[in-house]
Scaffold this motif. Structure first.
Motif, mmCIF file in Angstrom:
data_model
loop_
_atom_site.group_PDB
_atom_site.id
_atom_site.type_symbol
_atom_site.label_atom_id
_atom_site.label_comp_id
_atom_site.label_asym_id
_atom_site.label_seq_id
_atom_site.Cartn_x
_atom_site.Cartn_y
_atom_site.Cartn_z
ATOM 1 N N LYS A 266 56.048 31.186 12.018
ATOM 2 C CA LYS A 266 55.062 32.354 11.780
ATOM 3 C C LYS A 266 54.775 32.294 10.301
ATOM 4 C CE LYS A 266 57.001 36.168 14.397
ATOM 5 N NZ LYS A 266 58.097 37.600 14.578
ATOM 6 N N ASN A 293 59.771 23.360 24.206
ATOM 7 C CA ASN A 293 60.411 24.807 23.961
ATOM 8 C C ASN A 293 59.071 25.140 22.558
ATOM 9 O OD1 ASN A 293 61.593 25.671 26.456
ATOM 10 N ND2 ASN A 293 63.635 25.661 25.317
ATOM 11 N N SER A 296 55.517 25.696 22.809
ATOM 12 C CA SER A 296 55.461 27.178 23.365
ATOM 13 C C SER A 296 55.455 28.122 22.423
ATOM 14 C CB SER A 296 56.492 27.262 24.647
ATOM 15 O OG SER A 296 56.768 26.250 26.046
ATOM 16 N N LYS A 297 56.659 27.829 21.595
ATOM 17 C CA LYS A 297 57.076 28.665 20.425
ATOM 18 C C LYS A 297 55.104 28.673 19.417
ATOM 19 C CE LYS A 297 61.334 29.518 19.765
ATOM 20 N NZ LYS A 297 62.892 28.765 18.938
ATOM 21 N N GLY A 299 52.936 27.994 20.323
ATOM 22 C CA GLY A 299 51.265 27.830 21.594
ATOM 23 C C GLY A 299 51.382 30.451 21.674
ATOM 24 N N GLU A 300 52.918 30.675 21.751
ATOM 25 C CA GLU A 300 52.984 31.930 20.933
ATOM 26 C C GLU A 300 51.985 32.313 20.003
ATOM 27 O OE1 GLU A 300 56.643 32.726 21.904
ATOM 28 O OE2 GLU A 300 57.272 32.866 23.937
ATOM 29 N N GLN A 301 51.835 31.817 18.978
ATOM 30 C CA GLN A 301 51.191 32.195 17.872
ATOM 31 C C GLN A 301 49.508 31.764 18.056
ATOM 32 O OE1 GLN A 301 52.787 33.917 16.072
ATOM 33 N NE2 GLN A 301 54.314 34.121 16.878
ATOM 34 N N GLY A 302 48.802 31.211 19.311
ATOM 35 C CA GLY A 302 48.006 30.846 18.887
ATOM 36 C C GLY A 302 47.141 29.787 18.508
ATOM 37 N N LYS A 303 48.343 28.474 18.141
ATOM 38 C CA LYS A 303 48.129 27.580 17.781
ATOM 39 C C LYS A 303 48.230 26.377 18.555
ATOM 40 C CE LYS A 303 50.470 29.440 12.924
ATOM 41 N NZ LYS A 303 49.432 29.500 12.801
ATOM 42 N N TYR A 330 47.770 24.262 24.863
ATOM 43 C CA TYR A 330 47.798 24.874 23.249
ATOM 44 C C TYR A 330 48.956 22.954 23.538
ATOM 45 C CZ TYR A 330 52.028 27.442 24.927
ATOM 46 O OH TYR A 330 53.803 26.846 26.139
ATOM 47 N N GLU A 331 49.388 22.607 23.975
ATOM 48 C CA GLU A 331 50.552 21.397 23.960
ATOM 49 C C GLU A 331 49.706 20.384 24.619
ATOM 50 O OE1 GLU A 331 54.726 19.412 25.805
ATOM 51 O OE2 GLU A 331 54.110 21.355 25.318
#
Length: 360
Positions: A266, A293, A296-297, A299-303, A330-331
């Protein structure tokens, strides 16, 4: 001297003193019984199969003891081989595979003739070498001399005091023990010292096989723990304004938790994240899952995560982790055929295929 080795002279002198002064010394005959030292041709073994039922139940009873004895025998033989190689500086090294095969065949025929299982003896080998017996003939000569003594001079051998043999073994222990290793106490990691103490304790209380297993497990866990603390990363920002994390150290099941804890996702403001594995190495499936993983984290923040300098086999396995759906948008696995590391040699380069065209 070679004609009269010190150990043989010690036994003869101790036996003569015990008999000459009528000392109350326990002898081999007192321990093993008179029948063991009756001598004669009746002591020769006969070729026969063990009088046991050949069933799985019998095998289930025998197997644990056989495995323990074989393990202890091989370990002691290989340790003896290493010791003798270090003492006999003739530029040659004995073959460990031949030693193991020979010991197995010898124990097989020993069992068929009613004998006991055996292995290389550190004490006997040390005495042989010190007496000048450094060739293969020395072991054969010792066996022939011992066999002849049991048949022709067993009553005399039974009169040897136990104290004489104990004294020789204590001297062997004194000569075998690496006293200089005591200087390492306080200079080597405490965990290494703890492993040495643990193995020594279990050897005395239980047996060598259990000690080796326990020492191997503790050493492996210690190595995994040490390696798990070696992972770290360097952060920078490239000319495109992307955050670049250059990973260092091994990534495996022991270091995955620290890998994920290194990133405050974050707090990272950049939209594109580069994970560079050039100075790192992915070892197992747990590492691949951790990388997935972590992506994925982000990606959840839009990165967007750019995975660089993964070995070709890691790229294949990561694709398999994603399954038929493939990697999420995102990956991004960015292949570089010229710079991507290859951890293990491949006989055929075509086995990796053309990753540059297959990677997203």
């Amino acid at each position: 001297t070679k004609p009269a080795p010190a150990s043989l002279a010690t036994v003869l002198m101790t036996t003569a003193v015990a008999k000459g002064f009528n000392l109350p010394a326990r002898t081999l005959m007192d321990i093993a019984g008179a029948d063991t030292f009756k001598g004669g041709l009746s002591m020769l073994p006969t070729l026969s199969l063990p009088a046991l039922p050949l069933t799985l139940k019998t095998l289930g009873i025998i197997f644990p003891y056989a495995l323990t004895m074989a393990t202890v025998g091989l370990i002691e033989s290989l340790l003896t081989l290493q010791l003798v190689d270090g003492m006999v500086e003739d530029g040659k090294r004995a073959s460990t595979s031949k030693e193991c095969r020979g010991q197995g065949l010898g124990n097989l025929f020993s069992g068929l003739t009613g004998g006991m299982g055996g292995c290389a003896l550190i004490g006997q080998s040390l005495m042989n070498v010190e007496a000048g017996g450094t060739s293969k003939i020395s072991g054969v000569a010792m066996s022939l001399a011992l066999g002849t003594g049991i048949i022709a001079a067993a009553p005399l051998l039974g009169q040897i005091p136990i104290a004489a043999l104990v004294g020789i073994m204590l001297l062997v222990c004194q000569q075998t023990f690496n006293w200089s290793s005591l200087r390492l106490v306080g200079k080597v990691p405490r965990l290494d010292i703890a492993v040495i103490i643990l193995v020594s304790y279990i050897t005395v209380i239980e047996d060598l096989a259990k000690a080796v297993v326990a020492g191997t497990i503790v050493s492996a866990l210690s190595f995994a723990w040490k390696q798990s603390t070696q992972i770290f990363c360097d952060k920078s920002v490239n000319e495109k304004g992307w955050s670049v994390f250059k990973l260092h150290g091994p990534i495996f099941f022991g270091s995955t938790q620290k890998l994920e804890a290194m990133f405050d996702i974050k707090a990272i403001e950049e939209e594109d994240i580069v994970l560079d594995f050039m100075e790192s190495r992915v070892y197992d499936h747990s590492a691949l899952v951790a990388i997935n993983n972590l992506a994925s984290k982000f990606g959840e923040q839009g990165k967007t995560v750019h995975l660089r300098h993964l070995s070709p086999d890691c790229q294949i396995l990561l694709d398999k982790v994603h399954g038929e759906k493939g990697a999420p948008p995102y990956e991004l696995i960015e292949a570089d055929g010229e710079n991507d590391p290859i951890y293990t040699p491949v006989e055929e380069s075509s086995a990796y295929g053309n990753f540059a065209s297959n990677m997203r």
